[in-house]
Scaffold this active site. Structure first.
Site, PDB file in Angstrom:
ATOM      1  N   LYS A  80      58.156  34.399  30.678  1.00  0.00           N
ATOM      2  CA  LYS A  80      57.147  34.636  29.761  1.00  0.00           C
ATOM      3  C   LYS A  80      56.107  33.560  29.934  1.00  0.00           C
ATOM      4  O   LYS A  80      56.163  32.460  30.554  1.00  0.00           O
ATOM      5  CB  LYS A  80      57.626  34.348  28.189  1.00  0.00           C
ATOM      6  CG  LYS A  80      56.557  34.966  26.999  1.00  0.00           C
ATOM      7  CD  LYS A  80      57.339  34.502  25.857  1.00  0.00           C
ATOM      8  CE  LYS A  80      56.236  35.095  24.629  1.00  0.00           C
ATOM      9  NZ  LYS A  80      56.979  34.801  23.401  1.00  0.00           N
ATOM     10  N   SER A 155      56.311  38.569  19.898  1.00  0.00           N
ATOM     11  CA  SER A 155      55.327  38.515  21.090  1.00  0.00           C
ATOM     12  C   SER A 155      55.834  38.682  22.399  1.00  0.00           C
ATOM     13  O   SER A 155      55.055  38.916  23.141  1.00  0.00           O
ATOM     14  CB  SER A 155      54.679  37.219  20.909  1.00  0.00           C
ATOM     15  OG  SER A 155      55.540  36.092  21.221  1.00  0.00           O
ATOM     16  N   SER A 179      60.021  35.992  18.059  1.00  0.00           N
ATOM     17  CA  SER A 179      59.393  36.751  19.279  1.00  0.00           C
ATOM     18  C   SER A 179      60.276  36.934  20.660  1.00  0.00           C
ATOM     19  O   SER A 179      59.958  37.615  21.536  1.00  0.00           O
ATOM     20  CB  SER A 179      58.141  35.796  19.881  1.00  0.00           C
ATOM     21  OG  SER A 179      57.130  36.004  19.143  1.00  0.00           O
TER      22      SER A 179
HETATM   23  N1  GLN Z   1      55.641  37.881  14.922  1.00  0.00           N
HETATM   24  C1  GLN Z   1      55.541  36.371  14.878  1.00  0.00           C
HETATM   25  C2  GLN Z   1      54.233  35.616  14.781  1.00  0.00           C
HETATM   26  O1  GLN Z   1      53.158  36.671  15.013  1.00  0.00           O
HETATM   27  C3  GLN Z   1      56.300  35.913  16.212  1.00  0.00           C
HETATM   28  C4  GLN Z   1      55.934  34.640  16.534  1.00  0.00           C
HETATM   29  C5  GLN Z   1      56.721  34.002  17.867  1.00  0.00           C
HETATM   30  O2  GLN Z   1      57.827  33.830  17.650  1.00  0.00           O
HETATM   31  N2  GLN Z   1      56.086  33.434  18.885  1.00  0.00           N
HETATM   32  O3  GLN Z   1      53.932  34.869  14.412  1.00  0.00           O
END
Ligand code: GLN
Length: 524
Positions: A80, A155, A179
């Site tokens: 990532k 994400s 995420s």
């Molecule tokens: N959907 C979560 C957010 O937007 C995911 C964040 C993450 O795990 N990086 O905060």
């Protein structure tokens, strides 16, 4: 020779160890696959062809010299793009860092390289890991390999889509509120958030430091267990890194039955707001858990109802502080004011105004507000109290059950543009995943099958802190039972459908989904 890109990581490792295939052949097969399909899927922000090939050649040389190599030596991996990689552009999918080439490696990258794993490239994400769809990437969204008109989750949609479209056997993600697990659940892959402190965060571009955790993304549970073993373990560079020895996660995943296990179904994570066919798939998998010998009971964690609201105060508060370093002075973008004096403040304002996208700005504003004098106790203070209650709920139920289970998310993959203009609807995707981050406990998602709409559903397993191995010992037997039912790994079910969709061409971008920008390519 079997089609190499269709093999899982455990199998690839076996073939490499036996000398039946070379690391260069394996890496080349994946690089070729990326060349064929990623213009449509857009899982990668950039590939690392030369670097990956050089790493593979090194593994082949070491093996020929008779050196003892680890089980994943020569198995390639995708990373990532919020983890820094020396010499390889790292952007966190933000204009703010476009073109930034890190002068050092994250501990994660150091460990992958030491394990002989060629890094295929850096995968797409929502900007600075904020979002649930990858639509907030500054460089265009990633498509879901199950339906190219839908989001791959977020994400870390790029890592999940790379694995789901056979462009990498393994990938790495980061999970602050889901995420890793959310993208896994909507792409039919496996995603693991280890215990907080289990994997070093050194060199991970921080989102919310008290919640962030790096973990594996894979096709099958055993693959994730192997990769977890490679990246876990104490690191003096991360002050929150646990000193614990790393257990044999693969052995845990190979446990045969669930006899003697008590499995708790969390009432608060399986009711209102969950798509009917998601619940049906969850219930069907639960039936298998019982057949495998576990005792299944319902448990209640009342504080979980407030987890999402508290998370969306704590995360923006920490993020607004972490992102203060992007000020145009040191890294990446610098924008001078278009007119008037060039002062530090005005350069910062111009840089941050131009460099951050809408979701990042929203969170900085929310976080700054939640931390401001006069509101601190009401917002941040209350959220921290909820966090304590969540930890207590976990402590209480884990005296009664070995693991907790729930659907990984409320719905299957949605269409591009469906939630982009409605932040609250987007935040609701994290309803089942945030409690584990708030308490620092390990959690994972594995596919439980397909919903009525033909899209994958994720099954979440949560274990007590430092009991990551226990999670694998539930996931392994469950996955094998599910695969018996499907006649093989779930991603194989999609392989033909994906081939047909790619041949038919990508649907035109839906409203709200910008076309991928031309950022993909070999690193300079
Ligand atoms: N959907 C979560 C957010 O937007 C995911 C964040 C993450 O795990 N990086 O905060």
């Amino acid at each position: 020779m079997e089609e190499l890109t269709r093999l899982d990581a455990v199998r690839l490792g076996e073939l490499l160890t036996a000398g039946e295939v070379s690391a260069v052949e394996v890496t080349d097969a994946f690089l070729e696959r990326i060349g064929e399909v990623d213009a449509d899927v857009h899982a990668y922000l950039r590939t690392n062809r030369r670097g990956a090939r050089a790493a593979a050649e090194e593994v082949d040389r070491s093996r020929a010299a008779g050196e003892a190599l680890g089980p994943l030596a020569g198995v390639p991996v995708a990373v990532k793009d919020n983890m820094v990689t020396e010499g390889l552009e790292t952007t966190a999918a933000s204009r703010m860092l476009e073109g930034w080439i890190p002068p050092y490696d994250s501990t994660l990258a150091v460990r992958l390289r030491a394990a002989g794993m060629p890094i295929l490239g850096k995968t797409n994400l929502d900007e600075f890991a904020m979002g649930s769809s990858t639509e907030f990437s500054a460089f265009g969204p990633t498509r879901n390999p199950w339906d190219l008109g839908r989001i791959p989750g977020g994400s870390g949609g790029g890592s999940a889509a790379a694995v789901a479209s056979f462009q990498a056997p393994l990938a790495v993600g980061s999970d602050t509120g889901g995420s890793i697990r959310h993208p896994a659940s909507v792409t039919g892959t496996v995603g693991v958030k280890p215990t907080y402190g289990g994997v070093s965060r050194y060199g991970l571009i921080a989102l919310a430091s008290s919640l962030d955790q790096i973990g594996p993304v894979s096709r099958r549970v055993e693959d994730a267990a192997l990769l977890h073993g490679v990246i876990a373990g104490h690191d003096p560079q991360d002050s929150t890194s646990l000193p614990d020895p790393v257990p044999d996660f693969l052995a845990a995943a190979r446990r045969e039955s669930l006899r003697g296990m008590r499995v708790g179904v969390v009432r608060e994570l399986n009711g209102e707001g969950y798509q009917d066919s998601v619940r049906a798939s969850f219930e069907a998998a639960l039936e298998l858990v019982r057949e495998l010998g576990a005792e299944v009971v319902e448990v209640s964690c009342p504080s979980f109802e407030y987890a999402l609201a508290a998370y969306y105060l704590i995360l923006p508060a920490e993020a607004s502080s972490n992102l203060a370093r992007f000020d145009g002075m040191k890294y990446g973008l610098r924008v001078d004011p278009s007119e008037g004096p060039v002062t530090v403040e005005r350069v910062m304002a111009a840089t941050r105004g131009a460099g951050f996208g809408p979701e990042v700005k929203r969170r900085i504003i929310l976080g700054t507000h939640a931390l401001s004098a006069g509101y601190f106790d009401a917002y941040y203070g209350s959220a921290q109290k909820v966090r304590t209650l969540i930890q207590r709920d976990f402590d209480r139920v884990f005296t009664d059950v070995d693991v907790l289970v729930s659907p990984s998310g409320p719905t299957t993959a949605f269409r591009f543009g469906e939630k982009i203009d409605d932040p609250l609807a987007m935040y609701l995707n994290d309803i089942a995943t945030t409690p584990a981050n708030m308490a620092g406990v390990p959690a994972m998602s594995l596919p439980s099958g397909l919903a009525e709409d033909g899209l994958p559903v994720g099954f979440q397993i949560i274990a007590p802190a430092r009991e990551d191995a226990r999670m694998y010992s539930v996931a392994g037997p469950l996955e094998r039972a599910l695969e018996d039912r499907w006649g093989g790994p779930l991603l194989e079910v999609n392989a033909e459908r994906l081939a047909a969709a790619l041949a038919a061409g990508v649907p035109s971008p839906a409203a709200g989904a910008p076309a991928p920008a031309a950022t993909q390519g070999e690193i300079r």
